[in-house]
Design a protein around this motif. Structure first.
Motif, PDB file in Angstrom:
ATOM      1  N   GLN A 211       0.833  -1.215   0.000  1.00 51.44           N
ATOM      2  CA  GLN A 211       0.000   0.000   0.000  1.00 51.44           C
ATOM      3  C   GLN A 211       0.864   1.260   0.000  1.00 51.44           C
ATOM      4  N   GLN A 212       2.013   1.184   0.659  1.00 53.94           N
ATOM      5  CA  GLN A 212       2.940   2.324   0.654  1.00 53.94           C
ATOM      6  C   GLN A 212       3.486   2.542  -0.761  1.00 53.94           C
TER       7      GLN A 212
ATOM      8  N   ALA B 292       1.923   1.743  -3.472  1.00 54.17           N
ATOM      9  CA  ALA B 292       0.815   2.286  -4.272  1.00 54.17           C
ATOM     10  C   ALA B 292       0.698   3.796  -4.059  1.00 54.17           C
ATOM     11  N   ARG B 293       0.924   4.236  -2.823  1.00 57.06           N
ATOM     12  CA  ARG B 293       0.871   5.681  -2.532  1.00 57.06           C
ATOM     13  C   ARG B 293       2.019   6.401  -3.240  1.00 57.06           C
ATOM     14  N   CYS B 294       3.198   5.785  -3.221  1.00 54.76           N
ATOM     15  CA  CYS B 294       4.355   6.399  -3.905  1.00 54.76           C
ATOM     16  C   CYS B 294       4.054   6.586  -5.392  1.00 54.76           C
TER      17      CYS B 294
ATOM     18  N   SER C 152       0.939   6.768  -6.839  1.00 50.07           N
ATOM     19  CA  SER C 152      -0.170   7.712  -7.092  1.00 50.07           C
ATOM     20  C   SER C 152       0.228   9.142  -6.755  1.00 50.07           C
ATOM     21  N   GLU C 153       0.959   9.321  -5.656  1.00 49.97           N
ATOM     22  CA  GLU C 153       1.356  10.692  -5.271  1.00 49.97           C
ATOM     23  C   GLU C 153       2.282  11.325  -6.306  1.00 49.97           C
TER      24      GLU C 153
END
Ligand SMILES: O=C(O)[C@@H](O)C(=O)CO
Ligand SMILES: [Mg+2]
Length: 258
Positions: free
Chosen positions: A43-44, A46-48, A50-51
């Protein structure tokens, strides 16, 4: 001009892995690849992505015990259950990250086990993995690797990789043509690329012999990039090279819009 993806395992190594996403985006990349994401929370990751408005275009299945010298499980007789678990783990990550292709490493032929036995195991495991990934629309890459970098590695030539691909006949099984390895093993890059384009699912680049930026060494990359355009290659080109110095200082070879 082809589409280039930053390889976050080898590039932007001035900062820790999770900070490389922002560094790649700042340098103008819209896509990234990496070898093994499994030490990071998915999930981290995925955030990297998307951000930083990045897409992940490739990563590898788990390679076995890398520190113990293992370079893939697919060709290792007796390790089939571990291999199946590695496929399941990679699928978990790929489905969260939206990764459309995964590379499965073959492995080093163990002492005392014949290469034909390893090849038979490899083909059965590759077929299994392609079937599993295919249920989710994910392609499986097999990459010939040169024996100088990986002595004893099962798969070395483009010709053998395409023969395996054709023999198994899985539409989502493709060859990862790393020009660095292909030049070392067999050369003849433009003809091999042209003759096998339909079976190539991913390309990677680096200079030969130094494995640095593709603006030096014995490969004529401007010629190959123009050929990729002429052939209508729609895939990604992974920048799998060791920067000579600071990554950003070595990006002069990139077209302005990557
Ligand atoms: O070429 C390479 O080394 C990589 O693409 C890989 O997957 C094995 O390390
Ligand atoms: Mg490669």
């Amino acid at each position: 001009m082809p589409k280039f993806a930053a390889n976050l395992t080898m590039m932007f190594n001035e900062v820790p892995f999770l900070q490389r996403f922002a560094a790649a985006a700042k340098a103008g990349f819209t896509a990234v690849e990496f070898l093994f994401p499994y030490e990071s929370d998915v999930q981290q990751l995925a955030r990297c992505l998307s951000e930083n408005h990045l897409q992940n275009v490739l990563f590898n299945l788990p390679p076995g015990d890398w520190l113990a010298g293992e370079r893939g499980l697919a060709a290792l007789p007796g390790r089939e259950e571990e291999f199946k678990a590695s496929v399941a783990l990679a699928l978990e990550y790929a489905r969260v990250l939206g990764t459309p292709r995964l590379h499965v490493m073959a492995g080093i032929v163990p002492d005392g086990i014949s290469r034909p036995h390893c090849l038979e195991t490899y083909c059965k495991n590759i077929d299994y993995a392609a079937k599993e990934l295919g249920q989710y629309g994910i392609d499986l890459m097999i990459e010939p690797i040169n024996p100088r970098d990986m002595p004893g590695y099962l798969l070395n030539s483009q010709a053998e990789a395409h023969a395996i691909r054709k023999m198994l006949g899985r539409d989502n099984l493709k060859v990862q043509m790393d020009f660095y390895h292909a030049q070392i093993v067999e050369g003849d890059l433009s003809t091999s690329l042209t003759n096998n384009l339909d079976g190539i699912g991913h390309i990677q680049i680096a200079s030969v012999p130094a494995r640095n930026e593709p603006d030096d060494g014995e490969i004529n990359y401007p010629y190959l990039f123009a050929l990729l355009d002429k052939l209508g290659y729609q895939g990604w080109v992974g920048c799998e090279y060791r920067p000579r110095g600071k990554t950003e200082d070595g990006l002069g070879w990139l077209p302005k819009s990557v």
